[in-house]
Design a protein around this motif. Structure first.
Motif, PDB file in Angstrom:
ATOM      1  N   LYS A   1       1.000  -1.082  -0.197  1.00  0.00           N
ATOM      2  CA  LYS A   1       0.094   0.491  -0.125  1.00  0.00           C
ATOM      3  C   LYS A   1       0.836   0.678   0.070  1.00  0.00           C
ATOM      4  CE  LYS A   1      -3.827   2.452   2.729  1.00  0.00           C
ATOM      5  NZ  LYS A   1      -4.759   1.115   3.969  1.00  0.00           N
TER       6      LYS A   1
ATOM      7  N   ALA B   1      -2.939   3.260  -1.840  1.00  0.00           N
ATOM      8  CA  ALA B   1      -4.673   2.106  -1.843  1.00  0.00           C
ATOM      9  C   ALA B   1      -5.217   1.207  -2.605  1.00  0.00           C
ATOM     10  CB  ALA B   1      -5.565   3.051  -1.666  1.00  0.00           C
ATOM     11  N   ALA B   2      -5.358   2.350  -3.764  1.00  0.00           N
ATOM     12  CA  ALA B   2      -6.420   1.583  -5.008  1.00  0.00           C
ATOM     13  C   ALA B   2      -5.891   0.266  -5.486  1.00  0.00           C
ATOM     14  CB  ALA B   2      -6.250   2.522  -6.690  1.00  0.00           C
TER      15      ALA B   2
ATOM     16  N   THR C   1      -4.325  -2.157  -3.195  1.00  0.00           N
ATOM     17  CA  THR C   1      -4.289  -2.882  -2.551  1.00  0.00           C
ATOM     18  C   THR C   1      -5.942  -2.951  -1.722  1.00  0.00           C
ATOM     19  OG1 THR C   1      -3.937  -1.130  -0.651  1.00  0.00           O
ATOM     20  CG2 THR C   1      -2.312  -2.984  -1.003  1.00  0.00           C
ATOM     21  N   SER C   2      -6.596  -2.605  -3.152  1.00  0.00           N
ATOM     22  CA  SER C   2      -8.433  -2.254  -2.224  1.00  0.00           C
ATOM     23  C   SER C   2      -8.525  -3.611  -2.223  1.00  0.00           C
ATOM     24  CB  SER C   2      -8.858  -1.545  -3.039  1.00  0.00           C
ATOM     25  OG  SER C   2      -9.025  -1.680  -3.671  1.00  0.00           O
ATOM     26  N   LYS C   3      -8.544  -4.369  -2.975  1.00  0.00           N
ATOM     27  CA  LYS C   3      -9.190  -6.411  -3.735  1.00  0.00           C
ATOM     28  C   LYS C   3      -8.350  -6.704  -2.385  1.00  0.00           C
ATOM     29  CE  LYS C   3     -10.276  -5.322  -8.436  1.00  0.00           C
ATOM     30  NZ  LYS C   3     -10.571  -5.323  -9.591  1.00  0.00           N
TER      31      LYS C   3
ATOM     32  N   GLU D   1      -7.183  -5.875   0.421  1.00  0.00           N
ATOM     33  CA  GLU D   1      -8.146  -5.477   2.093  1.00  0.00           C
ATOM     34  C   GLU D   1      -9.180  -6.465   2.377  1.00  0.00           C
ATOM     35  OE1 GLU D   1      -5.172  -1.651   3.270  1.00  0.00           O
ATOM     36  OE2 GLU D   1      -6.962  -1.782   1.998  1.00  0.00           O
ATOM     37  N   GLY D   2      -9.170  -6.355   1.031  1.00  0.00           N
ATOM     38  CA  GLY D   2     -11.025  -6.685   0.937  1.00  0.00           C
ATOM     39  C   GLY D   2     -10.888  -8.199   0.977  1.00  0.00           C
TER      40      GLY D   2
ATOM     41  N   LYS E   1     -11.399  -8.588   5.303  1.00  0.00           N
ATOM     42  CA  LYS E   1     -12.228  -8.277   5.822  1.00  0.00           C
ATOM     43  C   LYS E   1     -12.875  -8.964   5.393  1.00  0.00           C
ATOM     44  CE  LYS E   1     -12.969  -3.660   4.896  1.00  0.00           C
ATOM     45  NZ  LYS E   1     -12.754  -2.192   4.035  1.00  0.00           N
TER      46      LYS E   1
ATOM     47  N   TYR F   1     -13.252  -8.311  -5.333  1.00  0.00           N
ATOM     48  CA  TYR F   1     -12.080  -9.024  -4.372  1.00  0.00           C
ATOM     49  C   TYR F   1     -11.598 -10.321  -4.570  1.00  0.00           C
ATOM     50  CZ  TYR F   1     -14.132  -5.310  -1.390  1.00  0.00           C
ATOM     51  OH  TYR F   1     -15.057  -4.318  -1.062  1.00  0.00           O
TER      52      TYR F   1
END
Length: 685
Positions: free
Chosen positions: A406, A411-412, A414-416, A418-419, A422, A458
């Motif tokens: 990240k 952030a773009a 690693t967003s998936k 991180e999803g 989550k 994700y």
């Protein structure tokens, strides 16, 4: 002695008396004449001196000079009053000391033959010393001091000395470059420079130091820079000869153009050596470890040998970036797999601190890669396996890697990923609620169900596979579906049996055991509750498992370490006519036994499909970027549009590919060409 002192005192008074009687000019003139006659008388001994006695000639010259200085000092002492009155008042007259120097210079040292023999003798002594012989340094110091005092040092000695030095070291450099290897040659040059500096300290004039050292450096280094580097740099770097590398840098930093030449060869070496690591498919298995080791080695050279020179550190980064991207996609894929190997459970080699250090090093290599989206695609696939099968060595290490990605890519990127984390956290909360929900049912199930709910966007895409589940499982699935959709209306659940696993309670002759198995292994084993022996075809028909997957499943149960099924006939591979029965005699020291699924090695097709998905994603990103730019600019020339795209896109792309995407968008009416200027585009609202 007292008598001599008294005599000097009387003489001084006599000089003072003569000066007071206004005869100073006559006195000065006669004094000069007497001194000149004396000096002229000395010249004959040198002109007639035997030619072969070089050293004794130099000693005689030195003795003559020392005597002359001593005598001049005494005369000056006696005629001090004359020197400080008459001579001082007449600015055109040289002092008595200067007169003494002038006479010695004019009548002895400026004599062509005498000067030549003196300088030849000094040069011969210096050459002897350079060849390793011992010479009388105090004699040389005195004679060169004489030339300096007489102000003939530069023209009579230094010019010839520097020419001889040039000649000597030019020949020596040529000879030794042929005879010696580079480490030995470098040590020789360092020793020669040390010797010449010592000569300056011992007997040469300080003004000679700069041109002398410059000559030595030019002839031994400057003339052979490229040859030294071509012959020896790779040997020094391959052998990690840090002492010689530090010496090489130190010596080259003294020569004009030395460091830029070393820098270029250093860059070329890294590209060549690194290109072999990356460009040899047979060594792909070790590529990432080899890259990390190579980077460590080059870092140590830059830090320890090249004085942390910023230019060398930057050149190393440029070289790494160049050779890693010479082979598109593969290094990114292998780095992702290397990280997977390190983060997977069973990696016992690293403590937390070591793991952090390994991840930091990997990130340095990762920075050089242009196609970071290829890394993301493979990393995501491997991360999914680790999370779903519970094979992750450490959640902290996983999150640390995510944080590094990240920080590096934003952030773009690693967003998936991180999803995915989550989803795993939310799934735990859902299962707590589901457990409470099932306890309140009128007929609680004997089975325990754990579900991971994965958000489709994700996670990697998985091919759905329909299998025949036992009624109890189907019923429990329906209960969960009812519970989940009751809480989240409008959502759609799609079960993925390929990712499922179970714990089976089993009874053997030895006693009860628990088997930790995949869902496919579970379906096969449960059949043996209904019958004693089955064929491959019967198992396939009953379970609905795809043939290749079924063969791997049967292989893991009947041919692996934990053989809970017997296969007849025996063998490592599963054939069409094979039959299977339950191995009641199975023994194992553990109560819970994990039976690993035979992993299908990632096929070329799988790798290609992952790469193709990346390529497809890139096309979407190019399209989106073109539309975004055109929407903002309304009208733009082709070259400006391409330039803007290169600024915005974060992956390598060829101009031809950009042109194809622009043509595609024109065909789909997102933009149009200018009717008069084809290289001009207009946005179509």
């Amino acid at each position: 002695t007292p008598c001599l002192s008294s005599l000097k005192l009387l003489e001084r008074r006599a000089v003072e008396n003569l000066c007071s009687y206004k005869v100073s000019p006559t006195l000065y003139k006669q004094l000069r004449q007497v001194c000149e006659d004396h000096v002229q008388a000395q010249i004959h001994q040198f002109r007639e001196y035997p030619l072969h006695c070089v050293l004794s000639f130099l000693k005689r010259m030195n003795r003559c000079w020392q005597d002359h200085c001593r005598q001049t000092i005494m005369i000056r002492s006696i005629f001090l009053f004359l020197d400080r009155t008459y001579v001082l008042q007449n600015s055109l007259l040289p002092s008595i000391w200067d007169t003494g120097l002038e006479l010695f210079r004019n009548h002895i040292v400026s004599d062509g033959a005498v000067q030549k023999r003196t300088v030849d003798g000094i040069l011969e002594q210096i050459e002897r010393e350079r060849n390793g012989e011992t010479v009388d340094r105090s004699l040389l110091r005195s004679l060169l001091g004489m030339l300096s005092d007489l102000q003939v040092y530069k023209e009579s000695f230094e010019e010839r000395f520097l020419m001889e030095t040039d000649r000597l070291y030019a020949a020596e450099g040529q000879r030794l470059m042929q005879e010696r290897d580079v480490p030995e040659y470098l040590h020789h040059v360092a020793r020669r420079l040390e010797e010449e500096n010592d000569r300056v300290i011992s007997y040469l004039d300080q003004s000679t130091q700069k041109p002398l050292i410059s000559n030595v450096e030019k002839q031994l280094l400057g003339e052979h820079m490229t040859a030294i580097l071509q012959k020896g740099l790779s040997i020094l770097l391959d052998g990690n000869r840090v002492m010689e590398l530090a010496l090489l840098y130190q010596l080259f930093s003294k020569v004009k153009g030395g460091l830029p030449t070393l820098l270029q060869h250093w860059r070329d070496y890294i590209k060549s050596f690194g290109g072999e690591i990356v460009g040899t498919p047979e060594k792909d298995k070790d590529m990432v470890q080899d890259l990390l080791d190579f980077k460590d080695k080059m870092d140590n050279v830059a830090q320890g040998c090249f004085n942390r020179n910023e230019s060398f550190i930057n050149a190393m980064k440029e070289a790494f970036e160049a050779f890693i991207n010479n082979r598109p996609n593969k290094p990114a894929e292998l780095i992702a797999k290397y990280v997977d190997c390190k983060l997977r459970a069973g990696n016992k080699e690293a403590t937390e601190e070591e793991m952090e250090r390994i991840l930091d090093k990997i990130m340095i290599i990762f920075r050089f890669i242009h196609g970071k989206d290829v890394f993301e695609a493979f990393y995501k696939k491997d991360l999914a396996k680790r999370l779903l099968v519970g094979k992750s060595a450490s959640v902290d290490a996983e999150k640390s890697m995510l944080s590094k990605l990240k920080h590096e890519c934003g952030a773009a990127f690693t967003s998936k990923l991180e999803g995915m984390f989550k989803d795993m956290e939310l799934s735990k909360d859902v299962m707590i609620q589901f457990k409470q929900y099932t306890q309140n049912q009128s007929e609680p199930s004997q089975l325990e169900l754990t579900v991971n709910i994965l958000t489709m966007g994700y996670w990697p895409s998985y091919t759905p596979m329909e299998v025949h589940l036992p009624p109890e499982m189907v019923k429990l699935q329906e209960v969960f579906k009812l519970f989940y959709l009751g809480k989240h209306s409008g959502r759609k659940l799609q079960w993925q049996p390929t990712l499922g696993h179970a714990v089976l309670k089993t009874e053997f002759k030895e006693g009860k055991k628990e088997l930790q198995v995949s869902l496919f292994q579970t379906l096969v084993l449960l059949m043996f509750n209904e019958g004693e022996e089955f064929s491959v075809e019967e198992i396939k028909s009953a379970t609905g498992i795809e043939e290749g997957e079924l063969r791997r499943t049967l292989q893991s149960l009947a041919c692996g370490k934990a053989r809970v099924l017997n296969k007849s006939p025996r063998g490592k591979d599963i054939e069409d006519g094979d039959r299977f029965n339950f191995n009641n005699d199975f023994r194992h020291k553990l109560f819970r036994i994990k039976i690993n699924q035979i992993q299908m090695k990632e096929t070329v097709e799988e790798q290609v499909s992952t790469t193709e998905r990346v390529f497809q994603d890139r096309q979407y990103q190019i399209d989106a970027a073109v539309v975004r730019i055109m929407k903002m600019r309304k009208t733009l020339g082709h070259n400006l549009l391409v330039s803007e795209l290169y600024n915005q896109l974060k992956f390598p792309v060829k101009p031809g590919d950009l042109k194809k995407r622009i043509e595609s968008l024109i065909d789909r009416d997102y933009m149009e060409r200018d009717k008069e200027s084809p290289n001009q585009y207009h946005y179509v609202a």
